[in-house]
Design a protein around this motif. Structure first.
Motif, PDB file in Angstrom:
ATOM      1  N   THR A 112       0.827  -1.216   0.000  1.00 19.74           N
ATOM      2  CA  THR A 112       0.000   0.000   0.000  1.00 19.74           C
ATOM      3  C   THR A 112       0.855   1.257   0.000  1.00 19.74           C
ATOM      4  N   MET A 113       1.936   1.247   0.761  1.00 19.38           N
ATOM      5  CA  MET A 113       2.814   2.426   0.815  1.00 19.38           C
ATOM      6  C   MET A 113       3.401   2.750  -0.557  1.00 19.38           C
ATOM      7  N   LEU A 114       3.961   1.746  -1.210  1.00 17.63           N
ATOM      8  CA  LEU A 114       4.558   1.977  -2.529  1.00 17.63           C
ATOM      9  C   LEU A 114       3.493   2.362  -3.554  1.00 17.63           C
ATOM     10  N   SER A 115       2.343   1.714  -3.467  1.00 19.02           N
ATOM     11  CA  SER A 115       1.254   1.988  -4.426  1.00 19.02           C
ATOM     12  C   SER A 115       0.715   3.400  -4.266  1.00 19.02           C
ATOM     13  N   LEU A 116       0.650   3.874  -3.028  1.00 19.82           N
ATOM     14  CA  LEU A 116       0.120   5.222  -2.772  1.00 19.82           C
ATOM     15  C   LEU A 116       1.078   6.293  -3.289  1.00 19.82           C
ATOM     16  N   ILE A 117       2.383   6.040  -3.166  1.00 20.34           N
ATOM     17  CA  ILE A 117       3.380   6.984  -3.705  1.00 20.34           C
ATOM     18  C   ILE A 117       3.187   7.134  -5.210  1.00 20.34           C
ATOM     19  N   LEU A 157      -8.018  10.049  -5.364  1.00 18.77           N
ATOM     20  CA  LEU A 157      -7.895   8.762  -4.690  1.00 18.77           C
ATOM     21  C   LEU A 157      -8.426   7.662  -5.595  1.00 18.77           C
ATOM     22  N   SER A 158      -7.535   6.830  -6.070  1.00 18.12           N
ATOM     23  CA  SER A 158      -7.917   5.719  -6.943  1.00 18.12           C
ATOM     24  C   SER A 158      -8.813   4.739  -6.190  1.00 18.12           C
ATOM     25  N   PRO A 159      -9.906   4.275  -6.808  1.00 19.02           N
ATOM     26  CA  PRO A 159     -10.768   3.265  -6.160  1.00 19.02           C
ATOM     27  C   PRO A 159      -9.989   2.011  -5.766  1.00 19.02           C
ATOM     28  N   LYS A 160      -9.002   1.626  -6.595  1.00 22.16           N
ATOM     29  CA  LYS A 160      -8.183   0.451  -6.275  1.00 22.16           C
ATOM     30  C   LYS A 160      -7.334   0.701  -5.027  1.00 22.16           C
ATOM     31  N   MET A 164      -7.316  -1.099  -1.156  1.00 21.05           N
ATOM     32  CA  MET A 164      -6.089  -1.514  -0.476  1.00 21.05           C
ATOM     33  C   MET A 164      -5.959  -0.846   0.894  1.00 21.05           C
ATOM     34  N   LEU A 165      -6.290   0.446   0.952  1.00 23.89           N
ATOM     35  CA  LEU A 165      -6.199   1.182   2.207  1.00 23.89           C
ATOM     36  C   LEU A 165      -7.157   0.612   3.252  1.00 23.89           C
ATOM     37  N   ARG A 166      -8.351   0.233   2.818  1.00 22.33           N
ATOM     38  CA  ARG A 166      -9.325  -0.338   3.750  1.00 22.33           C
ATOM     39  C   ARG A 166      -8.852  -1.681   4.291  1.00 22.33           C
ATOM     40  N   GLY A 171      -6.343  -4.342   9.066  1.00 25.34           N
ATOM     41  CA  GLY A 171      -5.309  -5.214   9.595  1.00 25.34           C
ATOM     42  C   GLY A 171      -4.390  -4.551  10.605  1.00 25.34           C
ATOM     43  N   TYR A 172      -4.112  -3.256  10.415  1.00 29.47           N
ATOM     44  CA  TYR A 172      -3.115  -2.581  11.250  1.00 29.47           C
ATOM     45  C   TYR A 172      -3.694  -1.552  12.231  1.00 29.47           C
TER      46      TYR A 172
END
Length: 266
Positions: A112-117, A157-160, A164-166, A171-172
């Motif tokens: 998620t971190m890499l994808s959000l960047i 904010l991409s729906p995909k 992932m964020l949800r 989880g965290y």
């Protein structure tokens, strides 16, 4: 510098640069330092040690800022010249390479971190400074607060990414920062984030010296190739000048692919 709201990173960089200059003239009173001394330092230290033009610029910025505030010196700030900066093209990955990197991790947090960047064109610090409330799912935006230049901006904010964020959040359950380190309430470290990217590159056998900033450059270039106006890219990246974004026109392959080489007609 703090009173003028300089970032801690800039304060640290300027302090180290100025320390280097003043140490070079440790036997000379500060009030006696003049413009000739700056030239001697440049030739005798920067050029001799083959230091970069960007480092030299940092030295110049630090010296100018320091001697603007220190009165009664022989330095003429406006006559300190900057080096010519090399015009380097930004490093850009193909969409296929980006996909490999983003899918390398099975760990949802790392992924998620890499994808959000990449999906928002974020700087490393911007990702690490995000808070859960900065993800506005109803409006479909990510709010980037007080980034470079102390400016707020928004990114789509991409729906995909939202999915992932949800999954990640469930989880965290981060408390203060969107991405936290081992200790709850503490932000994820820059060093750990760089390690996440390094591990991803190793997993997919990409040997290029990819940095996190490559993902931001790739975001901008891929937007341009898909037809997005440079003015919108400027807003999304948080750049003050449109000239900064013009570098992406030099690495976009869309127009180049439409040009037929005369070699093909031989």
């Amino acid at each position: 510098m703090r009173s003028k709201r300089y970032s801690e990173s800039t304060i640290s960089t300027y302090s180290e640069a100025l320390k280097s200059f003043l140490f070079f003239y440790r036997e000379k009173p500060v009030v006696e330092i003049n413009n000739e001394d700056v030239i001697i330092y440049n030739n005798g230290y920067i050029l001799k040690n083959k230091l970069s033009a960007s480092y030299q610029n940092q030295i110049v910025n630090a010296i100018k800022l320091f001697f603007k505030t220190v009165r009664g010196t022989k330095i003429e700030v406006d006559k300190i010249h900057r080096p010519k900066r090399a015009k380097l093209l930004p490093n850009v990955l193909s969409k296929e390479e980006v996909k490999l990197i983003l899918n390398a991790h099975s760990n949802i947090k790392h992924k998620t971190m890499l994808s959000l960047i990449y999906s928002c064109g974020l700087r490393r610090s911007e990702l690490l400074n995000l808070k859960p409330a900065d993800i506005d799912s109803k409006r479909g935006i990510v709010i980037i607060r007080q980034s470079k230049g102390k400016k707020d901006r928004i990114a789509p904010l991409s729906p995909k990414i939202l999915e992932m964020l949800r999954e990640y959040y469930m989880g965290y359950k981060p408390k203060t920062w969107l991405f936290e380190g081992v200790n709850p309430g503490e932000p994820y470290s820059e060093k750990s984030l760089q390690s996440v990217l390094k591990q991803a590159l190793q997993k997919v056998s990409i040997t290029k010296p990819v940095s996190l900033h490559w993902l931001r450059h790739s975001f901008a270039t891929h937007l341009l190739e898909s037809g997005t106006d440079l003015r919108y890219i400027q807003e999304l990246l948080g750049h003050n000048s449109s000239k900064t974004n013009e570098i992406y026109t030099h690495v976009s392959t869309k127009s180049l692919q439409q040009i037929k080489s005369p070699f093909d007609d031989l």
